[in-house]
Enzyme design. Structure first.
Site, PDB file in Angstrom:
ATOM      1  CB  SER A   1       4.225   7.100   3.155  1.00  0.00           C
ATOM      2  OG  SER A   1       3.310   7.339   4.213  1.00  0.00           O
TER       3      SER A   1
ATOM      4  CE1 TYR B   1       0.165   6.735  -0.165  1.00  0.00           C
ATOM      5  CE2 TYR B   1       0.469   6.361   2.188  1.00  0.00           C
ATOM      6  CZ  TYR B   1       0.713   7.103   1.048  1.00  0.00           C
ATOM      7  OH  TYR B   1       1.514   8.215   1.128  1.00  0.00           O
TER       8      TYR B   1
END
Length: 252
Positions: free
Chosen positions: A135, A148
């Site tokens: 990501s 995350y």
């Protein structure tokens, strides 16, 4: 578009979003067999039935070693290490249990998937290609996403190390780091859920994208799937250890 003729491809997180879009693209590209992994049995089996190729369905948690012990990956040629979950919250307010929950799926699960895939590719002796879904959060720091972001940054480095280890055996390993993509993972983010309840999902996507993405929109899963197919294919036969950032300019 028959760039995956006779390929056997592993895809985790295959029931929806980027994983499902990638499965559709790779099946259309001539894949002989797709090995599809997800925790959502009903959604995965329903989706798998729509694909025009041989399917092997594995139901379970990618962070479970036993899932991989009996996975049956003989003949594997490609893999997409894609399963992941979202999370948010300031470091000062994030519990260790929440940190471990995110790391378990996003990093432990990625490691175990990659390990199983590389073992199968090494056993096959013909090389192969792997893509890990990271990501842009693993590249650009933002407040409130420590667990995350750390997991996705680690996934990028995991791909780089795997690329070095796999190169002598003609195994290529790359990562892709999407920015905003219109997938179900956003429903796990409290801010998006609040916006979606007030204005609808489509308007919520547009509002978030216009605020943070120079191109003014989020990607469709099919766009990211096409880029994954490119990285997996022989069109990038001299590319390994790289991370393709696909974020509409968010990280600029």
């Amino acid at each position: 578009m028959n760039d995956f003729l006779n390929a056997t491809i592993l895809i985790t997180g295959a029931a929806s979003g980027i994983g499902a879009a990638a499965a559709t693209r790779l099946a259309a590209g001539g894949a002989k067999k797709l090995i599809l992994v997800d925790r959502d049995e009903d959604r995965l089996r329903g989706f798998a039935a729509s694909l025009p190729c041989e399917r092997q369905v594995l139901i379970g948690d990618v962070a479970d070693e036993q899932l991989w012990a009996g996975a049956g990956l003989t003949g594997l040629t490609h893999a997409l290490v894609n399963a992941g979950i979202a999370a948010s919250g300031p470091i000062a307010e994030t519990s260790l249990a929440e940190w471990r929950r995110v790391m378990s799926v996003n990093l432990d699960g990625a490691f175990l998937t990659l390990q199983a895939a590389m073992r199968a590719l090494l056993q096959g002796g013909r090389g192969g290609s792997v893509v890990l879904t990271a990501s842009v959060a693993g590249v650009k720091a933002e407040p409130g996403i420590a667990a995350y972001a750390a997991s996705k940054s680690a996934v990028i480095q995991l791909a780089r190390v795997a690329a070095k280890e796999g190169a002598p055996s003609r195994i290529r390993v790359n990562a892709i780091a999407p920015g905003g993509v219109e997938t179900r993972i956003w429903t796990e983010v409290p801010m998006f859920k609040e916006m979606a309840e007030k204005m609808g999902e489509e308007s919520a996507y547009k509002a978030m994208a216009s605020a943070a993405t120079p191109l003014g929109r989020f990607a469709k899963p099919e766009e990211i799937a096409e880029q994954i197919a490119f990285l997996l294919s022989e069109n990038t036969g001299f590319v390994t250890g790289t991370c393709l950032v696909s974020d509409g300019g968010y990280s600029l």
